[in-house]
Every structure is written in C-alpha cells, then in structure tokens.
Design an enzyme around this catalytic site. Sequence first.
Site, short mmCIF file in Angstrom:
data_model
loop_
_atom_site.label_atom_id
_atom_site.label_comp_id
_atom_site.label_asym_id
_atom_site.label_seq_id
_atom_site.Cartn_x
_atom_site.Cartn_y
_atom_site.Cartn_z
N CYS B 109 -2.96 -88.37 -27.49
CA CYS B 109 -2.64 -87.66 -26.25
C CYS B 109 -3.58 -86.46 -26.21
CB CYS B 109 -1.19 -87.22 -26.22
SG CYS B 109 -0.83 -86.14 -24.82
N CYS B 112 -1.65 -83.10 -24.46
CA CYS B 112 -0.60 -82.39 -25.23
C CYS B 112 -0.35 -83.21 -26.49
CB CYS B 112 0.64 -82.14 -24.39
SG CYS B 112 1.20 -83.47 -23.34
N SER B 113 0.83 -83.77 -26.67
CA SER B 113 1.07 -84.56 -27.88
C SER B 113 2.12 -85.63 -27.61
CB SER B 113 1.55 -83.68 -29.02
OG SER B 113 0.74 -82.55 -29.17
N CYS B 114 2.01 -86.31 -26.47
CA CYS B 114 3.00 -87.32 -26.11
C CYS B 114 3.11 -88.37 -27.22
CB CYS B 114 2.62 -87.98 -24.80
SG CYS B 114 2.57 -86.81 -23.44
#
Lengths: 93, 207, 106
Positions: B109, B112-114
């Site tokens: 991602c 962000c950090s999905c």
Amino acid sequence: MSARFAPGDRVRVREWFPPGHIRTPYYVRGKRGEIERICGRFNNPERLAYGRADDPKVLYRVRFAQTEVWGRAERPSDTIDIEIYEHWLEPDK
Amino acid sequence: MSDDHDHPHHPEHHLPSSYHEKLTAAVIELLAEKNVLPSEKVTAAIDIMDSRGPNLGAKVVARAWVDPEFKKRLSADGTKACAELGIDVGSLKLVVVENTPQAHNVIVCTLCSCYPKMLLGIPPAWYKSKAYRSRTAREPRKVLHEFGLHVNDGVAVRVHDSTADMRYLVLPMRPSGTEGWSEDKLAELVTRDSMIGVAQANEPIAI
Amino acid sequence: MDSHPRGMHDLGGEPAGEIDRAEHQNDFWEQRVDALMRALGTLDPPLVRTDELRRAIEGIGADAYDSMSYYERWIAAITEVLLEKGVISVNELSGKIAEIEKREAE
C-alpha cells in the site's frame, strides 16, 4: 450499477493534480492501462475524507505495465494493479 | 505475531507514559464520559484483533489447495468464501490473487498501510515502513530478493497497490511433496509473508 | 523534481534504502489506538471514518510524519478529527491529560 468501462477496456488515468485527499497515487497519473475488474460502487474518498458519504463512484482495478508506469521495468512482463475510481479514468483512444 | 494472549506491556507495570500514550488514554476516557463511545467497545475491539492472525488466512489457503471449487469461489468473491469457513471478516472486501508457475503476486500500500487485518492480524512493521511502501511498486524483484525470494525471469511479477476499498491476500502455490496432506497440516506451511507475497509457502521439510 | 505538489504520504516509486525487517510487538497503548479507531468506525454514522483518519494523517506535516511512529500519527489524527467535529474540545483534552499525569504521579 452502470459502469462506464468494462474489463479489458483500455483507459488512461487523468493527469490531474488537485489539492485535498486523493487515493490515486501520484506515480500513475497520466498512465495507460487496462481494466482488470470492476470492484463495485463505493463512496468517493475525496468526499468521505471530509465527513461526507454522499458521492458513490464505480471503483475499478486497472492493470498497468511496469514499463508504462516507470518508463523501464526490471522485466518487461511485470505489471502493477491499482484501484482507481471512475472519475479518474478516461478512454484511451 | 505473538501467541501470548495477555497484553505484554500493560500500563500498570511500566515506565511513565509517553505523550501519545497519555493522549490515547485521554481521548478514550473523554469519549466514555461523554457517552459517545463506551470504553468496553474499545476493549472488545482489542479482543477481536487479538483473535486475528495469519492462522486464519492459512486456513483459507489450505482449503483452496485441496478444493478447486472453493478456490474458484474464493477468486470470485474472497469475502463470501471466508464466510463459508466461518471466518467473519466484517466489512473487509477481499481480493485473492493466485500465484502460478507464470506469475508471482506481491501486495503493497503505497499511500498508507492497507492490510487485511481481519484475516491476518496487525501488519508487520516493515509492511508499514517507508522503504517497503516506496520501493515495492518500482523494483519489486529487488525487494523480494531482500526477503530471500528470487523470482525467475520467465515468471511475471504482479504488484498490487492496495489504494482504496479492497484488501488483498496472495494465494501461494502448494508446495510439492504434500500430496494427500490434511488441510490442518497444509495450513502449517502457510506463513504470513507468503500471503503478502514476499515469500513462498514453506517446504514440507521445514516442519 | 516533481512539477506538481505530491503528498508526503504518496510514496510509490520514491527512492529509499533497505527495508528493516525486524519484527516488532505493538505496545498495549498502540493496540488501544488501533481498537479505538475500529470502535469509532462501528458507530452509526461512523464518528471517524478511515478516509478522515487518512486525510488528517496527510495533514500532519512532513517533519512530523517522518518523526512520529505509526500509531502516534494515528492518535494525533483521530484527535484532530474529534476536535474538528466538536466531539471533544482542546480545553477538555488538556484537563484530562493533566488529570492522567496527576494520577500517574500518585
């Protein structure tokens, strides 16, 4: 759900740099790819980010060749798939 | 991922709180006092996340390895297929991408950090790091090499940038030498990293 | 040099060094931040949506984005959205933090 594009369609990501919260990565703007699948209809994050859940958009997965995105690739076969909302896509003629 | 279900660093027995730790406590207490969010809801959410880990994803992968019809349903609608196994992933919209002899998939991602937390638990620190998020999109083979995974030239690398509403699980290839294995035994070969795509499933010798 | 503004969170393709692959166990307070966000999302309507959290994180400023840890950014952003919506006030927050500090000192 009326979707403008179908799997296999060639599309181009808008070369667009508006302010605000955006989920289309910078690196893919203006690049050409192919619709991989239709994910469904989701509220537009550009409105959700400011507390408004009122603007559903069709979401697609678009497949790009790494060579198209970066002008080069580790191997010509390599790809990158990205989720992109409909209002960011135009037909690639 | 720890198997320890006790909270390892409970505030009662450690150093004075950091600013952000106090801010967290302050927000939770204020929301409870205002009857906006009862603190039990926060506690319940911690318990839910404690119950989530790569073992759930491994169950899904193992079933897909032994049941081709399930694999088809999993590819068509990941969320629904998880429900068949009694795994409730909540509002998570799951896309499963399958590794084959022709293509290797890896998830990142970049914005962000999905991550599919309801299926794999909290993501590892490296998945959230600037270096992984920056480099995986552009030089996936180099990144995979750092993880000890060499992808042959004849195999296409497919990067998936998890930018919006879907979450991704890699279905690794079933290791050879596992013919006739039970689902439970197969699941033990499926690691967190293999479901992110930075590793293959473990070889049977590793067990 | 990019000719258009690019968010500091929008990292795909940027140069970066080696990936630190060390495993890290979250502290209890970090688990609480994660759970708080999840719980806020279960309210109807959600009090802090994922996209509101992301937008607030993106507004944090490049220096802070780099210096803060993942869950530090999260709690700062959650707080920001709750302040914007008037759910909590600056005054209430500072009072509560002072109360917590006093409690800890005892």
